[in-house]
Write a protein that holds these residues in place. Structure first.
Motif, PDB file in Angstrom:
ATOM      1  N   VAL A 173      13.113  -1.730   1.636  1.00 42.96           N
ATOM      2  CA  VAL A 173      12.469  -2.013   2.923  1.00 42.96           C
ATOM      3  C   VAL A 173      13.461  -2.728   3.826  1.00 42.96           C
ATOM      4  O   VAL A 173      14.432  -3.322   3.360  1.00 42.96           O
ATOM      5  N   ILE A 228      13.339   1.609   4.853  1.00 40.01           N
ATOM      6  CA  ILE A 228      11.985   2.047   5.201  1.00 40.01           C
ATOM      7  C   ILE A 228      11.293   0.809   5.766  1.00 40.01           C
ATOM      8  O   ILE A 228      11.510  -0.291   5.260  1.00 40.01           O
ATOM      9  N   GLU A 283       8.914  -2.223   6.326  1.00 38.53           N
ATOM     10  CA  GLU A 283       8.112  -2.937   5.333  1.00 38.53           C
ATOM     11  C   GLU A 283       6.663  -3.063   5.811  1.00 38.53           C
ATOM     12  O   GLU A 283       6.402  -3.103   7.006  1.00 38.53           O
ATOM     13  N   LEU A 339       6.934  -2.304  -0.015  1.00 38.25           N
ATOM     14  CA  LEU A 339       7.093  -0.861   0.051  1.00 38.25           C
ATOM     15  C   LEU A 339       5.842  -0.285  -0.603  1.00 38.25           C
ATOM     16  O   LEU A 339       5.370  -0.818  -1.606  1.00 38.25           O
ATOM     17  N   THR A 340       5.310   0.813  -0.037  1.00 39.33           N
ATOM     18  CA  THR A 340       4.139   1.403  -0.682  1.00 39.33           C
ATOM     19  C   THR A 340       4.506   2.736  -1.329  1.00 39.33           C
ATOM     20  O   THR A 340       5.464   3.406  -0.921  1.00 39.33           O
ATOM     21  N   LYS A 398       2.906   5.320  -1.080  1.00 36.69           N
ATOM     22  CA  LYS A 398       2.658   6.369  -0.096  1.00 36.69           C
ATOM     23  C   LYS A 398       3.902   6.621   0.764  1.00 36.69           C
ATOM     24  O   LYS A 398       4.277   7.769   1.018  1.00 36.69           O
ATOM     25  N   GLN A 399       4.513   5.534   1.218  1.00 33.38           N
ATOM     26  CA  GLN A 399       5.752   5.679   1.987  1.00 33.38           C
ATOM     27  C   GLN A 399       6.814   6.404   1.165  1.00 33.38           C
ATOM     28  O   GLN A 399       7.518   7.282   1.641  1.00 33.38           O
ATOM     29  N   ALA A 454       6.170  10.063   0.838  1.00 31.86           N
ATOM     30  CA  ALA A 454       6.534  10.777   2.068  1.00 31.86           C
ATOM     31  C   ALA A 454       8.045  10.960   2.162  1.00 31.86           C
ATOM     32  O   ALA A 454       8.549  12.013   2.562  1.00 31.86           O
ATOM     33  N   TYR A 455       8.766   9.934   1.787  1.00 37.12           N
ATOM     34  CA  TYR A 455      10.227  10.000   1.805  1.00 37.12           C
ATOM     35  C   TYR A 455      10.708  11.097   0.859  1.00 37.12           C
ATOM     36  O   TYR A 455      11.603  11.878   1.179  1.00 37.12           O
TER      37      TYR A 455
END
Lengths: 342, 342, 342, 342
Positions: A80, A103, A105, A110-111, A113-114, A117-118
């Motif tokens: 993050v 990414i 935060e 950090l999730t 889900k993120q 997606a990455y």
């Protein structure tokens, strides 16, 4: 006084052990009995016999050596934007040839889900070979903002990592402050299960200095000592680190002294809340980030130490109050009294 | 017992200072008063106010950070083949992108004459841009083999360096063992005068850990702290290092405890000599390298610790006996008695 | 005229193909049909469908990218002291963080016996983690001195490599000059069989520029294109390289034009031999190293180009005469006539 | 056909020069007369005799070598988020140990105001030594989005750089497309005046391959050839690059063929505009980025090449149409006809 968690030396019990052993003669570079004993005690808590445990001196060192071990040259590490490796390590990761892929935060975290997606984007990236490939994931528990992950969150992140083929590394510089079920349901055994590596912070959690790197993924265990030596992190009198972790992992010392610090931090938090003061994030650990008008910040500065964290807007600033194993009840009471009096 | 000079913790006086200061709260990262006081004491001995002094944890770290600071990317560092950076740092220098350019050692030392020849060759090198350019010189004082430079030798090397535009860096991991006029006529003030940088070793000379890097050349002083942080060498509780050097540089402690160790080493040397045993080199410091028949090596192993240094031929091996501030008269007497009895 | 093998442009057939295709529009970065066709032709000669073939611009680039791909951070690459990576690449290997571990050359070559001894020593190295670990082996065929390996020698080296877990990489900058059974019994198929990677040199063997890297070991094939891009070696108009290798690998052009050059070199060698002149090594390829008195060297300099290789002693110098696909019969005759007249 | 500007070989005049010189024998590595002649012609346009000019093969290579030359190890390079070094070089900059410090782009550009703010923040950064220090500034002219700087803008950026002590480097991969007063008032002489280094792109502007790096700041001129060799960028037959730049800088060839391409691009732009189609940015050079509904994108795909640039929202995509010296009037007419017919 509350400006950070490395103001004092080490916990008296740890100090005593160092003093007692001072004139003993032992093998160097972590090959002594103290280190071995500390490793066994940690392994017991991990409930994993095949963990590979190494004692290093500091966090930046540990982060850079683990990350360099995990990545292929063309890969980067996902973190993050507020991650320690992305901000406050003077390019130590880039010095090893790797980009930190950031990414945004969410409460310092950090999730999954993120991350998912990455990963999806990466799978369809037609510029793949023109870009740094993500090669691993780095998170901190607790985070730089004092927030914590739950076991479910950690597990979900680890699952994306497994799918993507990205080893997961957890920076535990302040791990002691979350090893209590009232703060987080993640145990050391969970970390051993749901990460490829993590480290147990000593410097900010009762030791004079030192971090215990735990390499779980056998693929990266081979010759890790060579990586440490090359990275300038192999302490000649390695036993100094072993002695400290041996103490900290006896009789719950590590968890107990850190939890005490968290209790103090939550009392301070409550005092600010009662004054209607908002926080940068809802931290449940030893770091608290009240947002105060700049004038109030000046007033507070007269009485107690804290860190200026960041300007939130034209007129307000987020401060950081930090407790540690060395914080005393009196210091806390005085600060709370002062807050009430504002 | 005699296998190396980092078997024990630290000198009792140093330990006591650490204990006494344990609960104090100070600024981190070397910005505390203890570090400042230690810097002043060292500067006094250097007779240079503009020296830039930094405390790092270990030698490999110090070497790699100084060398990376001194070189341009396409340059390498000149060292003798037995130099620590050329042999026992697991490629820490190469990790920073630089080649170690080796020259054969003469009694563990580099001579000004060799350096002059190297410089001459470089001046006429028509392959210049296809080869690593020499960019600095690294020597150790005392050397890895326990031999020492004289002031004239150091000065002569420095003069070649000046002519060639190569900064000179002296690795002083065991510097304490030569800071006595009976061993070497080079003083700290000489090092300040005839080098661009050097370090004063703590780890092997009475400290728990820590080395004091001294940057004399102002060109390389700027932002050296950033280099340390990036290299993973900035200790959070930096005062730990300052406290130790503050002690060591009070009342000649550093020089005195090390000289005592050298005296013991010379007694051991004499005992071997009286038995007609030859040495790898004529060391006058705390490391002695007797060459003994393999059978005798086995016998010695039963009684006292030493390091196997290298096979000299089919039947003989060079051993290393090392004394330190922690060596006791009894240990020495016992060893000498044993040698006499052989 | 004989000073090196990259004086001229490219073979006329290759040039013609570049001219003919100039206005075509193709995909970039080596994803065009020309590259694909060249890959197929090379694979046919390798008798391996699973070879991974990439076209790069130059040799230093290819060496550094392959080596960085093969090594873990703490490992080094074994090479002879005269190896190109050890001498004439301005630290390109060290720039990737790796040490070149040198072994004395025997006629420019490395022997399986030397390698076996190195491996044995490494197995019993109690300083393992304090030293750079050997991680791969690099040889050149032909060597920098124009000597060649036999299939048996290559196989024996490969067997030690397999036992030691060291991938073997062959630098074939001048490979064309040995692809004839009268010079070496090693075929392209043998290289595919007994190496983990090698490259087929274009620059010195008829192409304008370009080298074909062949990665045989599947473990290192993944994302090699990312490594090339990161290393600055991915040519935008990659087809330029494909076109050239497509030509060179049609109708034995590559082997034929290089063999012709070797024949010329051997004629020059014979002329020197007839004058009683000795050679640095017994080269059977396009580079010849006669050792001549310094006065004679001056005389030769008046008439034809060559490289000064090295001073052999006070009065004699080894010269390098180099032929190439561009050498003409007349040039050779003239030089031979001159030698005879001396 | 319009997917990028490196689809074809090189301009026929350039090709002819390569063909004519093919059998000549010249010195290698850029030390030939062609390179020297090209350098003189470029210097004339720069109106600076002390410019240091080097020919390299590609852009990533040039960027990484210049940047590594300009920075101290702990420093990073400032660039906009869409900068080529920040996105599409697979971590080539990080591979040299440096972080790319990104700033949001404004129409693809960096402003002096942004830079000034960055500098101000840096001056008051109390975390200085814990963070990567900005050490230089990188911009592209034209930018990755085809936008251009004015002389005033460049000068203003350079002034901030001068104040901050940050060398300024301009990536001119597509420089040819802006060397016309109707597009930008920045001349080559301005670049020589207001930068520390820049490069003149050949690959995308009429050459087969090659970029001319121009180092203006004398501080970085020393041994730049060693940096190129180490970085794998020194072409053996360097004259190939010299020949091409010699041609391109004769009779305004470089500027003329690129301007023609821009004229075509602007015609295409107009055709889209007449259809009411919006653009990602207002580009005035050879790259145009119309934003079209996804269905239209599919239709366009049937007829002519372009690049998918980025999804703008759920239903629309930005495309990139690229012209070059190789674009023909017919291709443009056909595309315009097609756009009109939509």
């Amino acid at each position: 006084m509350f400006s950070n968690d490395y103001l004092s030396g080490c916990h008296p019990i740890v100090l005593d052990a160092i003093v007692q052993s001072n004139m003993e003669q032992t093998a160097g570079y972590g090959k002594d009995d103290y280190c071995e004993r500390a490793r066994l005690k940690i392994k017991e808590k991990l409930q994993k016999k095949d963990a590979d445990i190494h004692f290093l001196v500091g966090g930046t060192q540990t982060n850079k050596i683990v990350i360099e071990t995990f990545l292929r040259p063309y890969q980067g590490v996902i973190a993050v934007e507020t991650g320690h490796i992305a901000t406050h390590e003077t390019g130590a990761i880039e010095a090893t040839g790797h980009k930190v892929l950031t990414i945004p935060e969410i409460n310092g975290k950090l999730t999954a889900k993120q991350l998912e997606a990455y990963y999806e984007a990466e799978c369809h990236n037609h510029m793949h070979e023109h870009m740094v490939s993500p090669g691993m994931v780095y998170i901190s528990h607790p985070t730089e903002l004092g927030t914590v992950y739950t076991r479910e969150e950690l597990k979900a992140i680890y699952e994306v990592c497994q799918k993507a083929g990205w080893p997961l590394f957890v920076d535990g510089a302040r791990l002691g402050y979350v090893l209590n079920e009232r703060i987080s349901d993640i145990t050391l055994a969970d970390l051993a299960k749901y990460t490829d590596a993590f480290y147990i912070g000593g410097t900010k959690c009762g030791a004079m200095m030192g971090e215990a790197a735990v390499i779980m993924n056998p693929h990266y265990q081979k010759d890790f000592r060579s990586m440490i030596k090359r990275g300038g992190g192999l302490l000649a009198k390695g036993r100094l680190l072993g002695i400290q972790f041996d103490c900290l992992f006896s009789d719950h010392l590590y968890e107990d002294i850190c939890y005490e610090a968290v209790r103090y931090a939550l009392q301070i938090k409550k005092a600010f809340e009662e004054k209607g003061i908002q926080f940068l994030v809802d931290s449940t650990t030893n770091q608290q980030f009240p947002i105060v008008p700049d004038e109030l910040a000046k007033e507070l500065q007269l009485a107690f130490g804290f860190s200026l964290w960041e300007k939130v807007d034209e007129k307000n600033t987020a401060l950081r109050y930090c407790t540690s194993w060395a914080t005393t009840p009196n210091e806390v009471l005085e600060l709370i009294g002062f807050i009430h009096s504002l």
